[in-house]
Write an enzyme that holds these catalytic residues in place. Structure first.
Site, short mmCIF file in Angstrom:
data_model
loop_
_atom_site.label_atom_id
_atom_site.label_comp_id
_atom_site.label_asym_id
_atom_site.label_seq_id
_atom_site.Cartn_x
_atom_site.Cartn_y
_atom_site.Cartn_z
N ARG A 106 49.22 9.81 24.42
CA ARG A 106 49.54 8.55 23.79
C ARG A 106 48.73 8.44 22.51
O ARG A 106 47.50 8.50 22.54
CB ARG A 106 49.14 7.43 24.76
CG ARG A 106 49.93 6.20 24.64
CD ARG A 106 49.67 5.29 25.80
NE ARG A 106 48.30 4.84 25.90
CZ ARG A 106 47.95 3.66 26.39
NH1 ARG A 106 48.88 2.83 26.80
NH2 ARG A 106 46.69 3.31 26.48
N THR A 110 49.16 3.93 17.66
CA THR A 110 50.50 3.36 17.83
C THR A 110 50.88 3.18 19.29
O THR A 110 51.84 2.49 19.61
CB THR A 110 51.56 4.29 17.19
OG1 THR A 110 51.54 5.53 17.91
CG2 THR A 110 51.26 4.54 15.72
N ASP A 202 40.56 5.10 31.80
CA ASP A 202 41.39 6.22 31.34
C ASP A 202 41.42 7.31 32.42
O ASP A 202 40.42 7.98 32.69
CB ASP A 202 40.81 6.80 30.04
CG ASP A 202 41.77 7.79 29.41
OD1 ASP A 202 42.17 7.60 28.25
OD2 ASP A 202 42.14 8.79 30.09
N ASP A 205 40.48 10.98 31.41
CA ASP A 205 39.05 11.15 31.18
C ASP A 205 38.26 11.12 32.48
O ASP A 205 37.29 11.86 32.66
CB ASP A 205 38.53 10.05 30.24
CG ASP A 205 38.97 10.27 28.80
OD1 ASP A 205 39.31 11.42 28.46
OD2 ASP A 205 38.98 9.30 28.02
O1 LIG Z 1 52.58 4.05 29.72
P1 LIG Z 1 51.87 4.56 28.51
O2 LIG Z 1 51.45 3.43 27.58
O3 LIG Z 1 52.60 5.63 27.79
O4 LIG Z 1 50.47 5.12 28.99
C1 LIG Z 1 50.34 5.91 30.13
C2 LIG Z 1 49.94 7.30 29.76
O5 LIG Z 1 48.61 7.31 29.24
C3 LIG Z 1 47.83 8.25 29.95
O6 LIG Z 1 47.87 9.50 29.37
P2 LIG Z 1 47.04 9.81 28.03
O7 LIG Z 1 47.87 9.54 26.83
O8 LIG Z 1 45.73 9.11 28.08
O9 LIG Z 1 46.86 11.36 28.10
P3 LIG Z 1 45.91 12.21 29.07
O10 LIG Z 1 46.55 12.18 30.41
O11 LIG Z 1 45.87 13.54 28.44
O12 LIG Z 1 44.56 11.53 29.08
C4 LIG Z 1 48.46 8.24 31.33
O13 LIG Z 1 48.11 9.35 32.11
C5 LIG Z 1 49.91 8.15 31.01
O14 LIG Z 1 50.53 9.41 30.79
O1 LIG Z 2 44.93 1.92 31.67
C1 LIG Z 2 45.37 3.00 31.23
C2 LIG Z 2 46.47 3.06 30.34
C3 LIG Z 2 46.90 4.27 29.89
N1 LIG Z 2 46.28 5.39 30.32
C4 LIG Z 2 45.23 5.35 31.18
O2 LIG Z 2 44.69 6.40 31.54
N2 LIG Z 2 44.81 4.16 31.60
MG LIG Z 3 44.08 9.66 28.94
#
Ligand SMILES: O=P(O)(O)OC[C@H]1O[C@H](OP(=O)(O)OP(=O)(O)O)[C@H](O)[C@@H]1O
Ligand SMILES: O=c1cc[nH]c(=O)[nH]1
Ligand SMILES: [Mg+2]
Length: 211
Positions: A106, A110, A202, A205
């Site tokens: 994400r 944005t 997150d 993380d």
């Molecule tokens: O519903 P959304 O607003 O799209 O957010 C949710 C997304 O955000 C997080 O991933 P992230 O972008 O943090 O990537 P990561 O898993 O690599 O940390 C999570 O694991 C989802 O895939």
């Molecule tokens: O709360 C949140 C939203 C998006 N992605 C995450 O990992 N946590």
């Molecule tokens: Mg993430």
């Protein structure tokens, strides 16, 4: 939001483990273990309707008419990175499933998803697909993943998330009403940074110890 279409899995073991996973004091090792366990328990719930067929085996005492799964082909689709934390739990219950990877992150400004990887089973169009990702926030990532699966012939799609925001559920319901969503918790809302409140922070993380 009243008219969300979503299945909340209220099993006491899942709710108990979710409490610990939310806790800021829970470290990476325990977080990973809990997520895997919850994923396994959720997989148990969402496979309730799998079709069975009759079979027969011989026990040490004699013949026994019994049941076995009737060969439904399943594909598990983790959204990278955080979805990886749920894969092993699901595979413990469905070891014959194939795994397709969809890489999405994400954009922090944005909040829109950016695709960076995709590798799906070649017979994805024949499989019952389960997308896994711990977090459904704005819904952008999940909608992008479902769009991608459908472009590749995927038809029969379920979504399994640990925690969801109502805003994201509505976005997915509107974009893909055919996709059944399963979660352990529908939280209150999103904050100004697109994080689920209270959520668990997150997920990526916390699983991988980054940040
Ligand atoms: O519903 P959304 O607003 O799209 O957010 C949710 C997304 O955000 C997080 O991933 P992230 O972008 O943090 O990537 P990561 O898993 O690599 O940390 C999570 O694991 C989802 O895939
Ligand atoms: O709360 C949140 C939203 C998006 N992605 C995450 O990992 N946590
Ligand atoms: Mg993430």
């Amino acid at each position: 939001m009243t008219d969300l279409k979503i299945n909340v899995i209220n099993h006491p073991l899942i709710q108990h483990k979710l409490t610990f996973i939310r806790d800021i004091e829970t470290g990476t090792k325990e977080f990973r273990e809990l997520l895997e366990e919850i994923a396994m328990l959720m997989a148990y719930e969402i496979t309730r309707e799998l079709p069975l067929e009759d079979t027969e085996v011989t026990t040490p005492v004699g013949p026994c008419r019994c049941k076995r799964l009737s060969g439904k082909k399943i594909g598990v689709i983790p959204i990278l990175r955080a979805g990886l934390g749920m894969v092993n739990g699901v595979l413990k219950l469905i070891p014959a499933a194939k795994v397709g990877h969809v890489g999405l992150y994400r954009d922090p400004d944005t909040l829109t998803p950016v695709e960076y990887y995709c590798k799906l089973p070649t017979d994805v169009h024949e499989r019952e697909l389960v997308i896994i990702d711990p977090m459904l926030a704005t819904g952008g990532s999940v909608v992008a993943a479902i769009d991608l699966l459908k472009r590749n012939g995927g038809k029969n799609i379920k979504l399994m998330c640990l925690v969801v925001a109502p805003e994201g559920v509505k976005v997915v319901n509107d974009a893909h009403p055919d996709v059944e969503i399963y979660t352990a918790a529908v939280d209150e809302r999103l904050n100004d940074h697109g994080y689920i409140v209270p959520g668990l922070g997150d997920a990526g993380d916390r699983i991988f110890g980054t940040k």
